[in-house]
Design a protein around this motif. Structure first.
Motif, PDB file in Angstrom:
ATOM      1  N   ALA A   7       0.825  -1.209   0.000  1.00 39.14           N
ATOM      2  CA  ALA A   7       0.000   0.000   0.000  1.00 39.14           C
ATOM      3  C   ALA A   7       0.858   1.258   0.000  1.00 39.14           C
ATOM      4  CB  ALA A   7      -0.918   0.001   1.209  1.00 39.14           C
ATOM      5  N   SER A   8       2.081   1.159   0.503  1.00 40.22           N
ATOM      6  CA  SER A   8       2.931   2.352   0.543  1.00 40.22           C
ATOM      7  C   SER A   8       3.192   2.896  -0.850  1.00 40.22           C
ATOM      8  CB  SER A   8       4.275   2.042   1.188  1.00 40.22           C
ATOM      9  OG  SER A   8       4.124   1.194   2.261  1.00 40.22           O
TER      10      SER A   8
ATOM     11  N   LEU B  41       1.161   3.551  -2.969  1.00 41.93           N
ATOM     12  CA  LEU B  41       0.152   4.586  -3.245  1.00 41.93           C
ATOM     13  C   LEU B  41       0.667   5.971  -2.878  1.00 41.93           C
ATOM     14  CD1 LEU B  41      -3.266   3.243  -1.977  1.00 41.93           C
ATOM     15  CD2 LEU B  41      -2.755   4.129  -4.243  1.00 41.93           C
ATOM     16  N   GLU B  42       1.583   5.996  -1.929  1.00 42.59           N
ATOM     17  CA  GLU B  42       2.041   7.295  -1.442  1.00 42.59           C
ATOM     18  C   GLU B  42       3.085   7.919  -2.348  1.00 42.59           C
ATOM     19  OE1 GLU B  42       2.504   7.921   2.908  1.00 42.59           O
ATOM     20  OE2 GLU B  42       2.543   5.740   2.877  1.00 42.59           O
TER      21      GLU B  42
ATOM     22  N   PRO C 130       1.943  12.215  -6.588  1.00 40.05           N
ATOM     23  CA  PRO C 130       2.344  12.659  -7.914  1.00 40.05           C
ATOM     24  C   PRO C 130       3.569  13.581  -7.869  1.00 40.05           C
ATOM     25  CG  PRO C 130       0.434  13.873  -7.151  1.00 40.05           C
ATOM     26  CD  PRO C 130       0.754  12.880  -6.103  1.00 40.05           C
TER      27      PRO C 130
ATOM     28  N   GLY D 104      -5.324  11.792  -5.616  1.00 36.70           N
ATOM     29  CA  GLY D 104      -3.938  12.223  -5.498  1.00 36.70           C
ATOM     30  C   GLY D 104      -3.679  13.079  -4.272  1.00 36.70           C
TER      31      GLY D 104
ATOM     32  N   THR E 166      -2.947  11.601  -0.165  1.00 33.67           N
ATOM     33  CA  THR E 166      -1.675  11.270   0.469  1.00 33.67           C
ATOM     34  C   THR E 166      -0.812  12.514   0.623  1.00 33.67           C
ATOM     35  OG1 THR E 166      -0.880  10.672  -1.715  1.00 33.67           O
ATOM     36  CG2 THR E 166      -1.617   8.887  -0.299  1.00 33.67           C
TER      37      THR E 166
ATOM     38  N   GLY F  15      -9.174   1.516  -0.457  1.00 33.16           N
ATOM     39  CA  GLY F  15      -7.767   1.441  -0.823  1.00 33.16           C
ATOM     40  C   GLY F  15      -6.897   2.253   0.125  1.00 33.16           C
TER      41      GLY F  15
ATOM     42  N   GLY G 137      -5.472   0.804   3.371  1.00 33.07           N
ATOM     43  CA  GLY G 137      -4.285  -0.033   3.278  1.00 33.07           C
ATOM     44  C   GLY G 137      -3.009   0.698   3.646  1.00 33.07           C
ATOM     45  N   LEU G 138      -3.034   2.042   3.600  1.00 35.77           N
ATOM     46  CA  LEU G 138      -1.822   2.797   3.911  1.00 35.77           C
ATOM     47  C   LEU G 138      -1.469   2.703   5.385  1.00 35.77           C
ATOM     48  CD1 LEU G 138      -2.441   6.023   1.875  1.00 35.77           C
ATOM     49  CD2 LEU G 138      -0.634   4.382   1.543  1.00 35.77           C
TER      50      LEU G 138
ATOM     51  N   GLN H  40      -2.037   4.640   7.882  1.00 34.29           N
ATOM     52  CA  GLN H  40      -1.529   5.853   8.542  1.00 34.29           C
ATOM     53  C   GLN H  40      -2.651   6.446   9.363  1.00 34.29           C
ATOM     54  OE1 GLN H  40       0.441   8.612   6.099  1.00 34.29           O
ATOM     55  NE2 GLN H  40       1.721   7.046   5.155  1.00 34.29           N
TER      56      GLN H  40
END
Lengths: 441, 825
Positions: A387-388, A390-391, A394, B354, B357, B388, B391-392, B394
Motif C-alpha cells: 500500500a505504501s 500509493l504514497e 504525484p 492524489g 496522500t 484502498g 491499506g496505507l 496511517q
C-alpha cells in the motif's frame, strides 16, 4: 476602508506601522503576529479577526503585508491594494526584501501617506505619485549576496552581450532621474503553466496564464507601439491565416491600452507610465500549440531487501537550442523513509530526501532541450508494504523556461515615438514559469 | 516585541537632536530624525523626544518635514500641550505657494487627532475646500470627516455639508470620491449621503474617469439607490455592463454587488449577471496572487449556492496546484465536490485521490471527506478509493476515512456491506478521538456483520479506566448497548462490566447519567430497548436526493464582496451541512413503520404533520386521477427502494437494448421514449418537483441539481386499473426524465469592444422584454433566453406491459410537467 497598514518580517519584526484612523490598541501588531504563528504550518488563512478588527494579509518578498479593516470591506479591494502597495514598494526600492524595506522605511512612509488618507485609497498610479515622492531610494551595494537572490529570470544567460543582466530591472524607478541613469524599457512576456499529466502519460489538463508586463525607466515617453504576432487570434472560432496560429482563449487589456490597430495589425498602443504595469493578460486552456516541455517515465518497484527503487527518466522536449533552468522535481515518498541512495546520470544534478516534507527533491540546474536525464533513487523504508506504493507521487515539477512562451506569443517589434533623444534601450524578454506541473505516477 | 536597550537609545537620540552641530548640518539632522522614526517603527516608545521633534519641524526641507510629521501624528495624543506649538508652523505652511506643502500641512494638521486643536483647524480647512490645487481639495474634504469624528456628537455645520455636496461636481475625480466618503461619515446618523436620482446619474456618468479604487467606492455607495422605473433600472444595468466584466476584481465584485442589490426583485437579471461574471471570476481564480485566488474561490462558492451547475465545464480550473497553500486547496476541493456530474466524476475522483496522500494532513483529510461527499451520488467508485486508502495504515488517513464512511452510510445505507468489510483491522491504526468515535459508532450499528466487533470493544472496555475522552466513553456505551442487542451472548459480560464502571466509578456526570439511562432501559425489557436503540433512522427512499437545492441569490447577496465568505466561520458552516436525510428532506408519504419505530417526540410531530398533509393529497389525487383518466389509479405501495430501482432499471435497460437489436417481442415489459417540451421544469427546485409528483402519487427517487446538464430525474409508480374487477391488474412503471442541453461556451475579448457591448445590450433588452411580456409568451421568450432548444426526454419502462395504462400515465406525467412549467416564473 483601511484602519492600519503594517509590514512585518517573517520573524515578526515590525518594519512599518501606519495608523490611518486612530483608536487601535498598541498591541495590534503583536496580536496579528500571535495569530499567524499560532496556526499550524506556514499557511495562515488570508483573513483573520480579533473582535471587530479584521486582518487581511498577503505574503510577498518573505514579508507579511497586513491591513486591518472592518467586516464589510471588499476582500478584493484590500487584497488588490496590498498587492499594489507591494508592487509600488518594489518599483521605488528596486526590489522586495526585508532589507530593502528596512533601508527605505522613510520612503515607504511617504508612499503610504500619499496613497492612503484616513483609510481611503487615494491613488496608486506611479505617474501621479512621482510628483509627490521626494525621498530617494537607498539601494544596497552592487555585489551583495542580496543581489544574487534576484538572479533567476535569465540567470543562465548573463554572459551574452545581447541580453540584459538579470538585475537590470530590479532598480528603483526614480534613480534614473537623478543619476542620469540609462533610459530603458523592458517588455516581459511572462507565462505560467498549469499542467496535469495522467499516470498513463496522457495530458489531463493544461492551462497557460500569460501577461505582457512593461517596466519603464524613461522619464518621458509619449507613445509606445507593441506589435504581436500577426496570426495571433482570440477565441476558438477566429483563426487567422493558414500557418500555425497563436491562439488564446481570453484576453484582457490595461485601461490605458488603445486597440485601434489591434484588430487589423495586432498592435497595442500605449503611453507607459514609470514603473511596472501589466499591459495585457491572457489565458489558454487545454490546447497548447507546442509539445509539453517535460515528460517523465517512472519505474517504481520494491526489491527483496525491503527497499523502494525508483527509476526516473525525465525528458526535456524543448527545441534543441533552448534549455530549462532551475528544474526541480519533488517526488513524494512513503512515510517513514529513512535514507536515500542515488545514482544520477550527470554531475550537475543533485537530490536529497526531505523527511519533513516527505519527498525526494531532485534538482537540475540546467536542462538542455532534446536531452534526457535519469536517476535511480533507492529508499530505505522500514515499514514498506504494497500500500505504501500509493504514497509515491504525484511528482511536482518546477522550472523556468527562458526565451520561450508556451502559447508561442512573440513581440514583433517595439517602437517608441517620438524617437528618444538620448541613448535608450529596449529589452524584450520571454519566460515561462511552472505554476503547477504535476505528473501522476 | 520588547526592544532591549530602548531607554538608552532614546537618551542617545535626544542628545543628538539637541546638539547644535547636528542641527546646523541638514544632512546629519535629517539622518538623526530618520533614526528616531526607525526606532519608533521598531516598536520602541520614543514619545519622550516630542519637544525636540517639534523644533525639527520648522524647516524648509520637505523630506524632513514629512518625517517629523510621521512622528508627531503618532505621539500627538500623548502630548496635547506640546502639540499646540506645531500648529503655528502648520498654519504657516497652509499659506505656502507650493500646493504640495499646503496639502501636506493640511493633512497632518487633521491627523494630529486632538480635539483641543479643532478651532485652529477649521479655518484652513474651509480655505482648503476652495484651493486651486486638486491635491489640497482632496485632503481638505477628508479633513472634514476627520474633524467630525473627533467630535461625533457635535452639530454639523450645514454650510460645510452643502459645500461638500457641491464639490461632488468637482472636476477632479478623486475629490468627487472623497466627498462621497466624507459625507458618508459625517451623515452616518442620517444613513449616509442622500442618494437621489440626479446624484446617481452624475456619479454613473463620471465613473469612467475614476481609477479602480474610486469606481469600487462609488459602486458601493450606489447600492443604496433604488431606481424609480424599470426603464431607469435597465439603463443603469446596461451602462454598468462593461464594469461587470472588468479585469480588475475589485471593480467586478463591486459591480456585481450593485447588480444584485438593485435588481433584487428580478431574479432573472441576477442570474444573468452571475453567468456574465463567472468569466472574470474564473480569471481571478488563476491570478498570480494567491490571496486574490483565495478570495475569488470563496466567492465562487457563494455563486454556486444559487447556480449549482454554473461552472461545470470549467471544473479543471479548480484542480489544486501542488505548491498552493492548504487554505486554497481546501476551498477548491469544496468547489470540485459541487461541480461533479456524470461526465467528470472519474476525472475529479482521480484528482482528489492524489491529494489524499498529501504531506499536509489537513489537505489529506479534506480530500478524503470530499470523496465521501461525492460518494453520496457515486458510492461504488468512492468506496473503492476509500477502502484502498485504509491499506496505507496511517493514522490520520485511516481516521478521516472511517469518519467519512460513517457519514456516508448514514446517508446511503446501501454502502454498509462494503464499509463493514473494510473496517477490519482499522482499530490498530486509529489514534485520534474523532476517528475512534466513528469506528465505535460503526461497530455498534453494524456489529452483527463485523465478526470481530465484540473483541474490539472488549479491548476498549478493559482500558476504559485510562480513557481520557468523554466522547469515546459515551460512544462506547452506546455501541456496546447496540451490539448487545444483536449479539447478546458475546457481549453480555462486558456490557455488565462497562455499566458497572460507568455508574459506580466514573466521575463525569454525562457518562454516568447515560449509563443509568441505559441501565433503566434494559429493565424495561429487551423489546423496548431494541425499539429505542435500533429504530429505523429515516425513510430510505428519501436518502438519495442528490445535491443541495439552489438557494435564492438574496440569501447571500448581502455578504458578497465582504470578508465574510473568506473567514474561517464560513468553512465550518459549509461542512455542517452534512446532515442526515431527516434534516434534508421534508414531510413525505406516510410510512407505517415510522410511527412504531420512532418514539422521539420531535419526530412524532413531524409525522403527524405528514399524515394530515397526506390526507389532503389523497383527496387531490382522486380528483386529479378521475378528471384525467377514470379507470387508472396510481399508488406508491409497495415502496421501491433506491437499490431495487437501480437494479431493475439497469436490468431492463439491458433487456431493452438487447431486444432492440434482435427484434424479439417480449410480452410482459414495455419501453417507450417520448419527447416533451417544457423547458422551465429544468429550473424547478427538486422540492417543488417532488411535491408535485407526489400529489399524483409518483415517487421521485433521485435528482440532479437544477440547471445542471445533463439534467435527470428518476421516478417510479404503480398503476392500477380499477375497471378490471377480476384480477388486480397492477403494473410497475419506472421512469427517467432526461435533458441534455449543450452549455454554450463563452470566449473572446473581454475588454468592451464595440460589438460585444452591443451584444450585451441586446441581451439586456431581451431580458427587459422578457419581464414585460404577458405570461402567455413566457415560454417562448425563456427559450430564446436560453438560446437553445430544450426538450425533455421521457423514458418509461413498464412491467408487466399494459399499453393503455402506460399512455394514461404519460398523459398525467406531461400534465404535471406542463403545470409546473406554467407555474414557474
Amino acid at each position: 476602508m483601511i484602519s492600519q497598514v503594517f509590514i512585518l518580517s517573517s520573524k515578526g519584526d515590525h518594519l512599518i506601522y501606519k495608523d490611518f484612523r486612530g483608536g487601535a490598541g498598541n498591541d495590534i501588531v503583536s496580536i496579528f503576529y500571535e495569530k499567524v504563528t499560532a496556526l499550524t504550518g506556514d499557511q495562515p488563512p488570508v483573513v483573520m479577526n480579533h473582535k471587530d478588527i479584521y486582518f487581511v494579509h498577503i505574503r510577498q518578498g518573505g514579508l507579511y503585508w497586513v491591513a486591518t479593516t472592518t467586516a464589510g470591506s471588499s476582500p478584493f479591494t484590500i487584497t488588490e491594494f496590498l498587492n499594489r502597495l507591494a508592487a509600488l514598494v518594489k518599483d521605488y526600492c528596486g526590489s522586495l526584501s526585508e532589507k530593502s524595506v528596512q533601508m527605505n522605511f522613510a520612503l515607504i512612509y511617504e508612499l503610504l501617506d500619499e496613497i492612503v488618507d484616513y483609510g481611503y485609497i487615494q491613488t496608486t498610479s506611479s505617474d501621479v505619485l512621482k510628483n509627490f515622492i521626494q525621498t530617494e531610494a537607498v539601494t544596497s551595494r552592487p555585489f551583495s549576496l542580496f543581489d544574487l537572490s534576484n538572479v533567476g529570470l535569465f540567470g543562465a544567460e548573463t554572459q551574452q552581450s545581447k541580453v540584459a543582466p538579470s538585475s537590470a530591472a530590479t532598480r528603483p524607478i526614480q534613480s534614473s532621474r537623478e543619476q542620469g541613469g540609462k533610459s530603458e524599457i523592458f517588455v516581459d512576456v511572462i507565462e505560467r503553466m498549469t499542467v496535469v499529466i495522467g499516470s498513463n502519460g496522457l495530458l489531463m489538463k493544461a492551462d497557460v496564464e500569460g501577461e505582457i508586463r512593461v517596466k519603464c525607466y524613461m522619464p518621458s515617453c509619449s507613445e509606445m507601439r507593441i506589435g504581436l504576432n500577426e496570426e495571433f487570434s482570440i477565441g476558438k472560432s477566429q483563426l487567422r491565416g493558414y500557418g500555425a496560429a497563436v491562439r488564446v482563449d481570453e484576453c484582457s487589456f490595461h485601461q490605458a491600452v488603445r486597440l485601434d490597430e489591434f484588430d487589423s495589425h495586432r498592435i497595442l498602443r500605449l503611453c507607459p507610465s514609470q514603473g511596472e504595469q501589466t499591459v495585457m493578460q491572457y489565458q489558454l486552456s487545454d490546447d497548447l500549440p507546442s509539445a509539453l516541455p517535460f515528460r517523465l517515465f517512472p519505474t517504481i518497484e520494491r526489491d527483496n531487501g525491503g527497499r523502494l527503487l525508483m527509476y526516473m527518466k525525465l525528458r526535456c522536449d524543448l527545441p534543441p537550442k533552448s534549455a530549462a533552468i532551475n528544474v526541480c522535481a519533488t517526488i513524494p515518498v512513503p512515510k517513514g523513509s529513512v535514507s536515500l541512495s542515488q545514482e544520477l546520470s550527470s554531475p550537475d544534478q543533485s537530490a536529497e530526501l526531505k523527511p519533513q516534507s516527505r519527498a525526494v527533491v531532485w534538482k537540475i540546474a540546467r536542462f538542455a532541450g532534446g536531452t534526457q536525464l535519469s536517476a535511480l533513487f533507492k529508499l530505505e523504508v522500514p515499514s514498506l508494504s504494497s500500500a505504501s506504493m500509493l504514497e509515491v507521487g504525484p511528482v511536482g515539477l518546477s522550472f523556468e523556461l527562458p526565451k520561450i512562451t508556451a502559447t508561442g506569443l512573440q513581440i514583433r517589434f517595439l517602437r517608441l515615438s517620438p524617437i528618444q533623444p538620448g541613448p535608450s534601450q529596449r529589452w524584450v524578454r520571454y519566460v515561462t514559469h511552472s505554476d503547477s506541473y504535476t505528473i501522476r505516477i | 516585541m520588547p526592544y532591549l536597550g530602548g531607554e538608552e537609545t532614546v537618551r542617545e537620540l535626544r542628545r543628538a537632536l539637541s546638539n547644535p552641530n547636528v542641527q546646523s548640518d541638514p544632512l546629519r539632522y535629517r539622518n538623526t530624525i530618520l533614526k528616531v522614526i526607525r526606532t519608533m517603527s521598531q516598536g520602541v516608545d520614543v514619545s519622550g523626544l516630542f519637544s525636540e521633534m517639534v523644533k525639527a519641524c520648522a524647516t524648509v526641507d520637505v523630506v524632513q518635514k514629512k518625517l517629523v510629521y510621521v512622528f508627531l501624528c503618532s505621539y500627538a495624543t500623548l502630548n496635547p500641550e506640546l502639540s499646540l506649538l506645531v500648529i503655528n508652523t502648520l498654519r504657516k505652511d497652509c499659506q505656502d505657494p507650493n500646493p504640495m506643502v499646503r496639502s501636506l500641512a493640511l493633512r497632518n494638521m487633521t491627523n494630529l487627532r486632538l480635539p483641543s486643536l479643532v478651532e485652529y483647524v477649521e479655518q484652513p480647512l474651509t480655505a482648503g475646500l476652495r484651493d486651486r490645487a486638486a491635491c489640497v481639495r482632496r485632503v481638505a474634504v477628508l479633513g472634514w470627516a476627520k474633524l467630525h469624528n473627533l467630535h461625533p456628537s457635535s452639530e454639523i455645520d450645514a454650510a460645510v455639508v452643502n459645500e461638500l455636496y457641491s464639490l461632488l461636481r468637482d472636476p477632479d475625480p478623486v475629490v468627487m470620491v472623497n466627498c462621497l466618503r466624507a459625507l458618508e461619515e459625517i451623515l452616518k446618523e442620517e444613513g449616509g449621503i442622500a442618494i437621489n436620482k440626479p446624484i446617481t446619474h452624475h456619479l454613473l456618468n463620471r465613473l469612467k474617469e475614476c481609477d479602480i479604487w474610486g469606481q469600487s467606492e462609488v459602486l458601493r455607495v450606489l447600492q443604496r439607490y433604488r431606481p424609480q422605473s424599470e426603464d431607469e433600472l435597465f439603463d443603469i444595468l446596461s451602462l454598468l455592463d462593461s464594469f461587470l466584466v472588468s479585469p480588475h476584481p475589485p471593480v467586478m465584485a463591486a459591480t456585481l454587488s450593485l447588480f444584485l442589490s438593485i435588481s433584487s426583485n428580478l431574479p432573472v437579471i441576477s442570474l444573468a449577471a452571475l453567468e456574465r461574471v463567472s468569466g472574470p471570476l474564473l480569471a481571478a481564480c488563476g491570478s498570480g496572487s494567491r490571496e486574490m485566488r483565495f478570495a475569488a474561490v470563496c466567492h465562487i462558492q457563494l455563486l454556486l449556492r444559487s447556480v449549482p451547475g454554473l461552472l461545470g465545464p470549467h471544473y479543471k480550473r479548480f484542480f489544486c496546484g501542488y505548491a498552493e497553500p492548504a487554505y486554497i486547496k481546501e476551498r477548491k476541493m469544496q468547489v470540485l465536490v459541487e461541480l461533479v456530474n456524470d461526465e467528470n466524476v472519474a476525472m475529479i475522483l482521480d484528482e482528489l485521490k492524489g491529494y489524499c496522500t498529501d504531506v499536509n494532513t489537513d489537505t489529506a483529510q479534506a480530500a478524503i471527506s470530499a470523496i465521501g461527499r461525492i460518494g453520496r451520488s457515486y458510492s461504488d467508485r468512492c468506496l473503492q478509493i476509500l477502502t484502498g486508502l485504509l491499506g496505507l495504515k496511517q493514522d490520520h488517513i485511516t481516521s478521516a476515512v472511517v469518519q467519512t464512511m460513517r457519514d456516508l452510510v448514514w446517508v446511503c445505507p446501501q454502502c454498509s456491506d462494503t464499509v463493514c468489510l473494510a473496517l477490519d483491522g482499522c482499530e490498530e491504526t486509529l489514534q485520534d478521538i474523532q476517528g475512534r468515535q466513528a469506528l465505535l459508532w460503526l461497530l455498534g450499528v453494524y456489529g452483527e456483520r463485523i465478526s470481530t466487533a465484540p473483541y474490539t470493544l472488549e479491548v476498549l472496555i478493559d482500558r476504559v479506566r485510562s480513557e481520557a475522552s468523554l466522547g469515546i466513553k459515551m460512544e462506547l456505551l452506546t455501541a456496546t448497548m447496540r451490539l448487545f442487542l444483536c449479539r447478546p451472548a458475546e457481549t453480555q459480560d462486558m456490557l455488565g462490566r462497562l455499566l458497572h464502571y460507568c455508574i459506580e466509578e466514573e466521575t463525569d456526570m454525562c457518562v454516568r447519567d447515560q449509563a443509568l439511562l441505559y441501565y433503566r432501559l434494559l429493565h424495561c425489557g429487551i423489546e423496548k430497548t431494541r425499539e429505542v436503540l435500533q429504530g429505523r433512522r429515516s425513510d430510505p427512499s428519501l436518502g438519495v436526493l442528490i445535491g443541495r437545492p439552489a438557494k435564492p441569490v438574496s440569501q447571500w447577496a448581502r455578504c458578497f464582496n465582504t470578508l465574510e465568505p473568506l473567514s474561517q466561520g464560513a468553512v465550518e458552516a459549509e461542512s455542517d451541512s452534512r446532515g442526515s436525510p431527516e434534516h434534508v428532506t421534508y414531510n413525505s408519504k406516510p410510512n407505517a413503520d415510522l410511527s412504531d419505530t420512532l418514539s422521539c417526540s420531535h419526530i412524532e410531530e413531524v409525522h403527524s404533520g405528514s399524515d394530515s398533509a397526506m390526507r389532503c393529497s389523497d383527496s387531490s389525487t382522486n380528483v386529479l386521477a378521475s378528471s384525467i383518466a377514470a379507470p387508472l389509479s396510481l399508488s406508491l405501495s409497495p415502496a421501491v427502494s433506491p437499490e431495487d430501482f437501480e437494479h431493475l432499471w439497469l436490468q431492463r435497460q439491458a433487456l431493452h437494448t438487447e431486444r432492440g437489436a434482435e427484434k424479439i417481442e417480449e410480452v410482459d415489459c414495455a419501453w417507450i421514449e417520448e419527447c416533451v417540451r417544457c423547458p422551465a421544469v429544468l429550473h424547478c427546485s427538486p422540492q417543488s418537483l417532488q411535491a408535485a409528483m407526489q400529489l399524483v402519487n409518483i415517487q421521485t427517487l433521485a435528482f440532479t441539481p437544477q440547471q445542471m446538464l445533463p439534467w435527470r430525474v428518476y421516478l417510479y409508480t404503480h398503476t392500477q386499473r380499477s375497471h378490471s374487477m377480476d384480477a388486480p391488474n397492477t403494473t410497475l412503471i419506472l421512469g427517467e426524465l432526461l435533458c441534455t442541453g449543450e452549455a454554450n461556451q463563452k470566449s473572446g475579448v473581454k475588454k468592451g469592444t464595440a460589438d460585444s457591448e452591443a451584444g450585451a445590450e441586446g441581451k439586456e433588452d431581451q431580458l427587459v422584454r422578457k419581464e414585460m411580456d404577458a405570461t402567455a409568451d413566457r415560454l417562448r421568450v425563456s427559450e430564446d433566453g436560453q438560446e437553445e432548444e430544450e426538450g425533455i426526454k421521457v423514458i418509461l419502462n413498464q412491467q408487466p406491459k399494459d399499453d393503455d395504462a402506460l399512455r394514461q400515465f404519460l398523459t398525467i406525467l406531461i400534465t404535471v410537467l406542463n403545470t409546473l412549467s406554467s407555474e414557474k416564473d
